[in-house]
Design a protein around this motif. Structure first.
Motif, PDB file in Angstrom:
ATOM      1  N   SER A  86       0.890   6.272 -13.087  1.00  0.00           N
ATOM      2  CA  SER A  86       1.744   7.198 -12.333  1.00  0.00           C
ATOM      3  C   SER A  86       1.209   7.451 -10.923  1.00  0.00           C
ATOM      4  CB  SER A  86       1.866   8.526 -13.083  1.00  0.00           C
ATOM      5  OG  SER A  86       0.577   9.081 -13.265  1.00  0.00           O
ATOM      6  N   VAL A  87      -0.106   7.361 -10.763  1.00  0.00           N
ATOM      7  CA  VAL A  87      -0.710   7.559  -9.436  1.00  0.00           C
ATOM      8  C   VAL A  87      -0.648   6.264  -8.639  1.00  0.00           C
ATOM      9  CG1 VAL A  87      -2.815   8.186  -8.207  1.00  0.00           C
ATOM     10  CG2 VAL A  87      -2.234   9.347 -10.356  1.00  0.00           C
ATOM     11  N   ALA A  88      -1.002   5.166  -9.299  1.00  0.00           N
ATOM     12  CA  ALA A  88      -1.039   3.866  -8.618  1.00  0.00           C
ATOM     13  C   ALA A  88       0.326   3.492  -8.044  1.00  0.00           C
ATOM     14  CB  ALA A  88      -1.512   2.788  -9.584  1.00  0.00           C
ATOM     15  N   SER A  89       1.376   3.957  -8.709  1.00  0.00           N
ATOM     16  CA  SER A  89       2.720   3.569  -8.286  1.00  0.00           C
ATOM     17  C   SER A  89       3.123   4.179  -6.941  1.00  0.00           C
ATOM     18  CB  SER A  89       3.742   3.958  -9.359  1.00  0.00           C
ATOM     19  OG  SER A  89       3.775   5.362  -9.483  1.00  0.00           O
ATOM     20  N   ILE A  90       2.276   5.075  -6.414  1.00  0.00           N
ATOM     21  CA  ILE A  90       2.517   5.607  -5.076  1.00  0.00           C
ATOM     22  C   ILE A  90       2.400   4.496  -4.030  1.00  0.00           C
ATOM     23  CG2 ILE A  90       1.600   7.183  -3.312  1.00  0.00           C
ATOM     24  CD1 ILE A  90       0.611   8.928  -5.728  1.00  0.00           C
ATOM     25  N   PHE A  91       1.465   3.566  -4.268  1.00  0.00           N
ATOM     26  CA  PHE A  91       1.297   2.429  -3.354  1.00  0.00           C
ATOM     27  C   PHE A  91       2.459   1.460  -3.489  1.00  0.00           C
ATOM     28  CE2 PHE A  91      -3.654   2.311  -2.947  1.00  0.00           C
ATOM     29  CZ  PHE A  91      -3.605   3.033  -1.772  1.00  0.00           C
ATOM     30  N   LYS A  92       3.012   1.074  -2.341  1.00  0.00           N
ATOM     31  CA  LYS A  92       4.042   0.030  -2.311  1.00  0.00           C
ATOM     32  C   LYS A  92       3.504  -1.125  -1.468  1.00  0.00           C
ATOM     33  CE  LYS A  92       7.327   2.413  -4.482  1.00  0.00           C
ATOM     34  NZ  LYS A  92       6.423   3.189  -5.355  1.00  0.00           N
ATOM     35  N   PRO A  93       4.089  -2.312  -1.620  1.00  0.00           N
ATOM     36  CA  PRO A  93       3.623  -3.446  -0.810  1.00  0.00           C
ATOM     37  C   PRO A  93       3.559  -3.063   0.669  1.00  0.00           C
ATOM     38  CG  PRO A  93       5.161  -4.219  -2.457  1.00  0.00           C
ATOM     39  CD  PRO A  93       5.156  -2.705  -2.552  1.00  0.00           C
ATOM     40  N   GLY A  94       2.412  -3.388   1.278  1.00  0.00           N
ATOM     41  CA  GLY A  94       2.231  -3.051   2.687  1.00  0.00           C
ATOM     42  C   GLY A  94       1.373  -1.823   2.911  1.00  0.00           C
ATOM     43  N   ASN A  95       1.193  -0.981   1.871  1.00  0.00           N
ATOM     44  CA  ASN A  95       0.405   0.237   2.050  1.00  0.00           C
ATOM     45  C   ASN A  95      -1.093  -0.028   2.116  1.00  0.00           C
ATOM     46  OD1 ASN A  95       2.653   2.224   0.057  1.00  0.00           O
ATOM     47  ND2 ASN A  95       2.370   2.281   2.276  1.00  0.00           N
ATOM     48  N   HIS A  96      -1.532  -1.080   1.433  1.00  0.00           N
ATOM     49  CA  HIS A  96      -2.970  -1.328   1.387  1.00  0.00           C
ATOM     50  C   HIS A  96      -3.187  -2.810   1.092  1.00  0.00           C
ATOM     51  CE1 HIS A  96      -7.011   0.032   1.555  1.00  0.00           C
ATOM     52  NE2 HIS A  96      -7.301  -0.178   0.295  1.00  0.00           N
ATOM     53  N   ALA A  97      -4.316  -3.356   1.547  1.00  0.00           N
ATOM     54  CA  ALA A  97      -4.542  -4.788   1.363  1.00  0.00           C
ATOM     55  C   ALA A  97      -5.990  -5.143   1.623  1.00  0.00           C
ATOM     56  CB  ALA A  97      -3.647  -5.581   2.330  1.00  0.00           C
ATOM     57  N   SER A  98      -6.373  -6.334   1.184  1.00  0.00           N
ATOM     58  CA  SER A  98      -7.697  -6.871   1.474  1.00  0.00           C
ATOM     59  C   SER A  98      -7.616  -8.391   1.367  1.00  0.00           C
ATOM     60  CB  SER A  98      -8.720  -6.335   0.471  1.00  0.00           C
ATOM     61  OG  SER A  98      -9.930  -7.052   0.574  1.00  0.00           O
TER      62      SER A  98
END
Ligand SMILES: *Cc1c(COP(=O)(O)O)cnc(C)c1O
Length: 390
Positions: A259-271
């Protein structure tokens, strides 16, 4: 002149070979390693199963971009989910990056709730890394000095003090998360009261805050459980891992509830490098060896054995303030600064560490045998006794 930047005070030694808890320097001298690359080499040096997996994976596929599915990454995330109860993982390359991920996740969760200045509660004596956000979260002025302006959006309270956390809630409506180490490492091996995490969990639930645990040092078996939070019976919303996860290859992870992880959408974070086939293969094998060799129970037993050894041998010394340990995170607080013990130990062919000025810290590999542990305890105790004689 060295062409490497001068960011570390280095000891005058270069290691060229390792096996188990032993290291050899370039002159062929053998050292007993009670530090394990600062909690990194949990399986000891050059565990054959890690070496084999790395060679095999290097010959098959080392890296593809994260714009494709990566089989080893999927498998590692699934394994970590089943061990921790946190369904989702983001992979990066260090502890600091794992914590950056957690901090970004917390801030984004705040914005989703309409909090435009999201704030994270952090602790005195905490250590979370050296990037700008994580050094701001770190509770040590030495780490921050000279790098101002620090980030906004953090409030600091004393570690192991629930009242202080509750007090923040009274007049700060911007709090979105608590970021805390279950057992503080760099801060001096500090062990909070038994119900600390349980109580923090309650406070977080009451206020709809995320409980984010930095298990970069305490995780992956070192505390005597897979993860330190498992001593307390609670489950956090977010947990960060790194050090012991890859047996020496650079890998960090930020795990979170679905439920928390789903806050991230493609483009929000990367490495770019995060979670490539090579490092994930090493991490999967690390977890498998920990399980197959029953190393986590062993860590618990060996930690208790060493603690008892220190207690017995140092019992009559007023200059020993306290012996603290949780599994194979061991700290011996002395009455005065003792940084030079690191060099004296090196002369005795023993590798250990001093943190927080006065705390002798041991982070041995989980594969250490009893005889080796006894040698570590005996040598360390002798060093401490000699230190106060001269
Ligand atoms: C070492 C450590 C970090 C930082 O990890 P790096 O890999 O050096 O960035 C963060 N948190 C804790 C608790 C640590 O012990």
């Amino acid at each position: 002149m060295s062409n490497v930047m001068n960011t570390y005070t280095r000891l005058p030694v270069t290691f060229v070979k390792g096996e188990g808890v032993w290291l050899w320097d370039s002159d062929g001298n053998r050292y007993l390693d009670a530090l394990a690359g600062i909690a990194v080499c949990g399986l000891g040096h050059c565990h054959p199963r890690i070496a084999d997996v790395l060679c095999e994976q290097a010959r098959t596929l080392i890296h593809t971009s994260n714009i494709y599915y990566i089989e080893q990454q999927e498998n590692l995330a699934a394994r970590l989910a089943s061990l921790s109860g946190l369904e989702k993982a983001f992979f990066c390359n260090s502890g600091a990056e794992a914590n950056e991920t957690a901090i970004k996740l917390a801030r984004l969760s705040g914005h989703q709730k309409g909090i435009s200045l999201p704030t994270i509660i952090v602790m005195e004596h905490a250590f979370h890394g050296r990037t700008m956000a994580t050094l701001t979260a770190t509770g040590n002025r030495k780490v921050q000095a000279g790098f101002e302006p620090l980030l906004s959006g953090f409030v600091r309270v004393p570690y192991n003090n629930l009242e202080a956390v509750k007090q923040v809630a009274v007049n700060n409506k911007n709090v979105v998360a608590v970021l805390v180490e279950p057992f503080q490492g760099e801060g001096g091996v500090n062990i909070p009261q038994v119900h600390y995490l349980q109580e923090l969990r309650k406070v977080c639930d009451e206020h709809d805050w995320l409980l984010m645990l930095d298990e970069v040092q305490s995780g992956v078996g070192r505390s005597g459980k897979w993860f330190a939070f498992q001593h307390s019976g609670i489950v956090p919303d977010v947990m960060t891992l790194a050090k012991g996860l890859g047996s020496g290859v650079p890998i960090g992870a930020c795990l979170a509830r679905e439920s928390v992880a789903s806050i991230f959408k493609p483009g929000n974070h990367a490495s770019t490098f995060g979670g490539n086939s090579l490092v994930c293969a090493a991490a999967i094998e690390t977890l498998a060896v920990l399980e197959d060799e029953k190393l986590i129970d062993h860590a618990k037993e060996l930690g208790a054995f060493m603690h008892e050894g220190f207690r017995a041998q140092l019992a009559d010394m007023d200059q020993v303030v306290e012996i603290r340990s949780q599994g194979l995170m061991i700290g011996i607080e002395l009455a005065r600064p003792c940084g030079e013990l690191v060099k004296r130990a090196l002369e005795k062919k023993l590798l250990l560490n001093v943190t927080s000025d006065k705390v002798v810290r041991l982070l041995p590999a989980l594969v250490m045998r009893r005889e080796e542990a006894k040698l570590v305890v005996d040598t360390t105790c002798q060093l401490i006794k000699d230190f106060f004689k001269h």
